[in-house]
Motif scaffolding. Structure first.
Motif, PDB file in Angstrom:
ATOM      1  N   PRO A 137       0.823  -1.221   0.000  1.00 11.44           N
ATOM      2  CA  PRO A 137       0.000   0.000   0.000  1.00 11.44           C
ATOM      3  C   PRO A 137       0.853   1.265   0.000  1.00 11.44           C
ATOM      4  N   PHE A 138       0.295   2.327  -0.540  1.00 11.88           N
ATOM      5  CA  PHE A 138       1.028   3.592  -0.601  1.00 11.88           C
ATOM      6  C   PHE A 138       0.094   4.754  -0.278  1.00 11.88           C
ATOM      7  N   PRO A 139       0.619   5.832   0.287  1.00 10.19           N
ATOM      8  CA  PRO A 139      -0.206   6.995   0.619  1.00 10.19           C
ATOM      9  C   PRO A 139      -0.908   7.552  -0.617  1.00 10.19           C
ATOM     10  N   GLY A 140      -2.162   7.892  -0.455  1.00  8.93           N
ATOM     11  CA  GLY A 140      -2.925   8.452  -1.556  1.00  8.93           C
ATOM     12  C   GLY A 140      -3.645   7.432  -2.404  1.00  8.93           C
ATOM     13  N   MET A 141      -3.493   6.148  -2.089  1.00  5.49           N
ATOM     14  CA  MET A 141      -4.122   5.128  -2.930  1.00  5.49           C
ATOM     15  C   MET A 141      -5.620   5.062  -2.689  1.00  5.49           C
ATOM     16  N   LYS A 142      -6.322   4.599  -3.702  1.00  2.94           N
ATOM     17  CA  LYS A 142      -7.743   4.287  -3.609  1.00  2.94           C
ATOM     18  C   LYS A 142      -7.843   2.764  -3.672  1.00  2.94           C
ATOM     19  N   HIS A 143      -8.316   2.170  -2.584  1.00  4.36           N
ATOM     20  CA  HIS A 143      -8.323   0.718  -2.504  1.00  4.36           C
ATOM     21  C   HIS A 143      -9.704   0.206  -2.149  1.00  4.36           C
ATOM     22  N   LEU A 144     -10.049  -0.958  -2.733  1.00  6.14           N
ATOM     23  CA  LEU A 144     -11.333  -1.597  -2.464  1.00  6.14           C
ATOM     24  C   LEU A 144     -11.087  -2.972  -1.856  1.00  6.14           C
ATOM     25  N   ASP A 145     -11.589  -3.166  -0.635  1.00  6.35           N
ATOM     26  CA  ASP A 145     -11.512  -4.472   0.016  1.00  6.35           C
ATOM     27  C   ASP A 145     -12.922  -5.064   0.052  1.00  6.35           C
ATOM     28  N   GLU A 150       3.512  14.239   1.665  1.00  9.67           N
ATOM     29  CA  GLU A 150       2.872  13.007   2.118  1.00  9.67           C
ATOM     30  C   GLU A 150       1.602  13.252   2.920  1.00  9.67           C
ATOM     31  N   ASP A 151       1.587  14.291   3.755  1.00  5.08           N
ATOM     32  CA  ASP A 151       0.413  14.539   4.586  1.00  5.08           C
ATOM     33  C   ASP A 151      -0.832  14.747   3.728  1.00  5.08           C
ATOM     34  N   ASN A 152      -0.647  15.454   2.605  1.00  2.00           N
ATOM     35  CA  ASN A 152      -1.785  15.654   1.710  1.00  2.00           C
ATOM     36  C   ASN A 152      -2.240  14.329   1.109  1.00  2.00           C
ATOM     37  N   LEU A 153      -1.252  13.466   0.774  1.00  2.00           N
ATOM     38  CA  LEU A 153      -1.593  12.179   0.210  1.00  2.00           C
ATOM     39  C   LEU A 153      -2.350  11.317   1.210  1.00  2.00           C
ATOM     40  N   LEU A 154      -1.939  11.400   2.475  1.00  2.00           N
ATOM     41  CA  LEU A 154      -2.623  10.623   3.497  1.00  2.00           C
ATOM     42  C   LEU A 154      -4.086  11.042   3.610  1.00  2.00           C
ATOM     43  N   GLU A 155      -4.328  12.337   3.438  1.00  2.00           N
ATOM     44  CA  GLU A 155      -5.708  12.819   3.498  1.00  2.00           C
ATOM     45  C   GLU A 155      -6.516  12.289   2.321  1.00  2.00           C
ATOM     46  N   GLU A 156      -5.835  12.050   1.184  1.00  2.00           N
ATOM     47  CA  GLU A 156      -6.530  11.580  -0.007  1.00  2.00           C
ATOM     48  C   GLU A 156      -6.703  10.058  -0.025  1.00  2.00           C
ATOM     49  N   THR A 157      -5.985   9.363   0.817  1.00  2.00           N
ATOM     50  CA  THR A 157      -6.100   7.908   0.877  1.00  2.00           C
ATOM     51  C   THR A 157      -7.533   7.494   1.192  1.00  2.00           C
ATOM     52  N   GLN A 158      -8.043   6.553   0.433  1.00  2.00           N
ATOM     53  CA  GLN A 158      -9.382   6.030   0.694  1.00  2.00           C
ATOM     54  C   GLN A 158      -9.356   4.505   0.591  1.00  2.00           C
ATOM     55  N   ILE A 159      -9.804   3.861   1.658  1.00  2.00           N
ATOM     56  CA  ILE A 159      -9.902   2.409   1.695  1.00  2.00           C
ATOM     57  C   ILE A 159     -11.375   2.068   1.861  1.00  2.00           C
ATOM     58  N   PHE A 160     -11.975   1.563   0.802  1.00  2.00           N
ATOM     59  CA  PHE A 160     -13.395   1.230   0.820  1.00  2.00           C
ATOM     60  C   PHE A 160     -13.559  -0.213   1.303  1.00  2.00           C
ATOM     61  N   VAL A 161     -14.282  -0.376   2.398  1.00  2.00           N
ATOM     62  CA  VAL A 161     -14.568  -1.705   2.936  1.00  2.00           C
ATOM     63  C   VAL A 161     -15.973  -2.076   2.479  1.00  2.00           C
ATOM     64  N   CYS A 162     -16.043  -3.013   1.551  1.00  2.00           N
ATOM     65  CA  CYS A 162     -17.324  -3.369   0.929  1.00  2.00           C
ATOM     66  C   CYS A 162     -17.756  -4.765   1.373  1.00  2.00           C
ATOM     67  N   ASP A 163     -18.973  -4.880   1.830  1.00  2.00           N
ATOM     68  CA  ASP A 163     -19.506  -6.186   2.230  1.00  2.00           C
ATOM     69  C   ASP A 163     -21.002  -6.198   1.974  1.00  2.00           C
ATOM     70  N   ILE A 164     -21.510  -7.339   1.558  1.00  2.00           N
ATOM     71  CA  ILE A 164     -22.937  -7.451   1.277  1.00  2.00           C
ATOM     72  C   ILE A 164     -23.765  -7.588   2.549  1.00  2.00           C
ATOM     73  N   ASN A 165     -23.081  -7.900   3.655  1.00  2.00           N
ATOM     74  CA  ASN A 165     -23.782  -8.175   4.907  1.00  2.00           C
ATOM     75  C   ASN A 165     -23.621  -7.010   5.893  1.00  2.00           C
ATOM     76  N   PRO A 166     -24.706  -6.317   6.237  1.00  2.00           N
ATOM     77  CA  PRO A 166     -24.611  -5.159   7.143  1.00  2.00           C
ATOM     78  C   PRO A 166     -24.137  -5.533   8.549  1.00  2.00           C
ATOM     79  N   ASN A 167     -24.408  -6.767   8.970  1.00  2.00           N
ATOM     80  CA  ASN A 167     -23.955  -7.197  10.294  1.00  2.00           C
ATOM     81  C   ASN A 167     -22.435  -7.282  10.361  1.00  2.00           C
TER      82      ASN A 167
END
Length: 281
Positions: free
Chosen positions: A84-92, A121-138
């Motif tokens: 992983p790297f600062p500023g990345m857009k990631h989908l889990d 780097e600080d600006n990149l950290l603010e732009e980092t987005q890690i999307f946690v996707c799951d079909i189950n709300p629980n």
């Protein structure tokens, strides 16, 4: 000419094997099965959802039972390979409890990594987005609770999304990385999930899948089968009061195709530079 013929032969063998598992009993059964039970495709999603609703509060225990506790090391390895790297857009995907997402964020925020970055780097950290996707709300609720316990409830880098791996609500070419850990065997149509992964990844983006599969060393296979069918459901009933869900999870691993078949499916989804590795036996 000889090289071309060998390449054609290999391609024909791959096509035959992929066709066999797509239309034959292994992959077809997986696509229309709930463990060892045959079900209608439209039923499977709901049935799998019920399993994960049941085990959500004991998800770590479930993975400990299924892997002997090794899932923690395997997830560390997964994130290390992701780099992983600062500023990345990631989908889990199928990552509701946040296990993989927390590791990714920790890697990005690590002191060692920060020390190697320049001032932007600080600006990149603010732009980092890690999307946690799951079909189950629980499962997502468990993840949000764990984020709160870790002091990450207000962290803008973590985005919790209820969604289906087969129909992602993300734009084309929007993600630098995509991970799915112990989730792909539970989708109804693996090929649709892979097509969606390919669609949302940027050119050069990385797809990493971690999954429980077949043990190839005969003596260890016999031992794991004995442990899986005799011990795991019984412990699930004793500790979580839910034998049936743990029985399904064991059966789902056995119904999942051998390692080479998912690789061929990934090839057919247009991904390049594909490799796989057994992390245990």
């Amino acid at each position: 000419m000889a090289t071309a013929l060998r390449s054609l032969t290999r391609a024909m063998r791959r096509s035959k094997l992929l066709s066999m598992y797509s239309s034959g009993y292994m992959l077809h059964s997986h696509a229309t099965s709930f463990g060892y039970k045959e079900v209608q495709e439209e039923e499977k999603s709901q049935m799998v959802g019920n399993v994960f609703t049941s085990v959500a509060s004991n998800y770590d225990l479930m993975n400990d039972l299924m892997s002997g506790g090794l899932h923690r090391l395997w997830k560390d390895r997964l994130v290390s390979k992701l780099n992983p790297f600062p500023g990345m857009k990631h989908l889990d995907v199928a990552g509701g409890t946040g296990d993989v997402a927390f590791r990714i964020l920790e890697s990005i925020n690590s002191v060692k990594r920060r020390a190697l970055q320049d001032s932007p780097e600080d600006n990149l950290l603010e732009e980092t987005q890690i999307f946690v996707c799951d079909i189950n709300p629980n499962m997502l609720n468990v993840g949000k609770k764990r984020a709160q316990e870790r002091g990450l409830a207000e962290d803008r880098a973590l985005v919790w999304v209820e969604g289906d791996a087969e129909a992602l609500n993300f734009e084309d070419n929007s993600m630098d990385g995509y991970t799915i850990a112990f989730g792909i065997r539970n989708v109804t149509h693996i090929e649709k999930a892979l097509a969606e992964a390919y669609r949302v990844l940027k050119r050069g983006g990385r797809f990493l899948c971690l999954e429980l599969s077949h043990v190839e060393v005969p003596i260890f296979k016999e031992l794991y089968d004995l442990y899986s069918f005799s011990v795991i459901p019984a412990v699930g009933e004793l500790v979580a009061g839910d034998r049936e869900s743990y029985q399904y999870l064991v059966e789902s691993i056995r119904r999942f195709p051998p390692q080479v078949v998912p690789k061929l499916l990934i090839v057919s989804s247009a991904f390049g530079c594909i490799s796989w590795r057994n992390l245990l036996l």
